[in-house]
Design a protein around this motif. Structure first.
Motif, PDB file in Angstrom:
ATOM      1  N   MET A   1      27.879  24.429   5.102  1.00 50.52           N
ATOM      2  CA  MET A   1      27.885  23.649   6.323  1.00 50.52           C
ATOM      3  C   MET A   1      29.299  23.512   6.889  1.00 50.52           C
ATOM      4  O   MET A   1      29.497  23.681   8.077  1.00 50.52           O
ATOM      5  N   ALA A  39      22.775  25.530  14.695  1.00 51.81           N
ATOM      6  CA  ALA A  39      22.616  25.666  13.247  1.00 51.81           C
ATOM      7  C   ALA A  39      23.147  24.434  12.520  1.00 51.81           C
ATOM      8  O   ALA A  39      22.528  23.953  11.556  1.00 51.81           O
ATOM      9  N   ILE A  40      24.255  23.893  12.985  1.00 49.78           N
ATOM     10  CA  ILE A  40      24.801  22.670  12.386  1.00 49.78           C
ATOM     11  C   ILE A  40      23.848  21.504  12.610  1.00 49.78           C
ATOM     12  O   ILE A  40      23.620  20.685  11.719  1.00 49.78           O
ATOM     13  N   TYR A  43      20.891  21.600  10.282  1.00 51.78           N
ATOM     14  CA  TYR A  43      21.214  21.172   8.924  1.00 51.78           C
ATOM     15  C   TYR A  43      20.942  19.672   8.752  1.00 51.78           C
ATOM     16  O   TYR A  43      20.652  19.220   7.651  1.00 51.78           O
ATOM     17  N   THR A  44      21.012  18.918   9.857  1.00 48.85           N
ATOM     18  CA  THR A  44      20.887  17.463   9.800  1.00 48.85           C
ATOM     19  C   THR A  44      19.509  16.954  10.207  1.00 48.85           C
ATOM     20  O   THR A  44      19.028  15.982   9.651  1.00 48.85           O
ATOM     21  N   THR A 153      26.852  12.566  10.559  1.00 46.28           N
ATOM     22  CA  THR A 153      25.417  12.580  10.799  1.00 46.28           C
ATOM     23  C   THR A 153      25.004  11.604  11.899  1.00 46.28           C
ATOM     24  O   THR A 153      23.935  11.770  12.484  1.00 46.28           O
TER      25      THR A 153
END
Length: 158
Positions: A1, A39-40, A43-44, A153
């Motif tokens: 990440m 994409a980041i 991830y969350t 986040t």
């Protein structure tokens, strides 16, 4: 990440350099920004939330651009001299970044940051064009860089 964030920050730096230096940015860097940022975000948050965020953010950017173009049309100003295609591409692909509330706040502050930075850097010289995508890339690169120092986040809260 963390490596995706680092690559994204490097792409933002390239956009800043190219836009500031010659007002010409390689077009393929914008989709790279969008893909890496999405994409980041994936991830969350789950895929359906990320797609929802993207859709709402694209609607907001479309509305902002539409109002801007309508204003230029009503004032009989030349659209080609007012905003570049690179700036529009940056707006579109930066929509892939965050949740809607975070995106609105960061987008507005990125525009204000760009305005202030341009005024500060162009005090002695009169420039006809503003490297808007480059200034905004600097702002969003700083936001992503700060996520290395704290838990980022909260930018994806829905």
């Amino acid at each position: 990440m963390w490596y995706l964030k680092l690559i994204l920050i490097l792409v933002f730096a390239i956009v800043l350099y190219q836009d500031f230096k010659s007002r010409l940015v390689y077009w393929f860097l914008y989709p790279v920004i969008g893909i890496l940022a999405f994409a980041i975000q994936l991830y969350t948050v789950p895929l359906n939330i990320a797609i929802y965020n993207l859709g709402v953010n694209l609607l907001l950017v479309s509305f902002i651009l539409g109002v801007g173009f309508l204003y230029l049309k009503l004032r009989n100003l030349n659209i080609k001299n007012s905003i570049g295609i690179g700036d529009i591409l940056f707006f579109v692909f930066i929509s892939c970044t965050f949740s809607t509330v975070s995106f609105i706040v960061l987008f507005v502050f990125a525009l204000l940051f760009s305005l202030l930075l341009h005024f500060v850097l162009s005090i002695k010289k009169e420039e006809e064009t503003v490297p808007l995508a480059g200034y905004m890339a600097l702002f969003f690169g700083a936001v992503y860089a700060m996520t290395f120092l704290c838990n980022g986040t909260f930018l994806y809260v829905y």
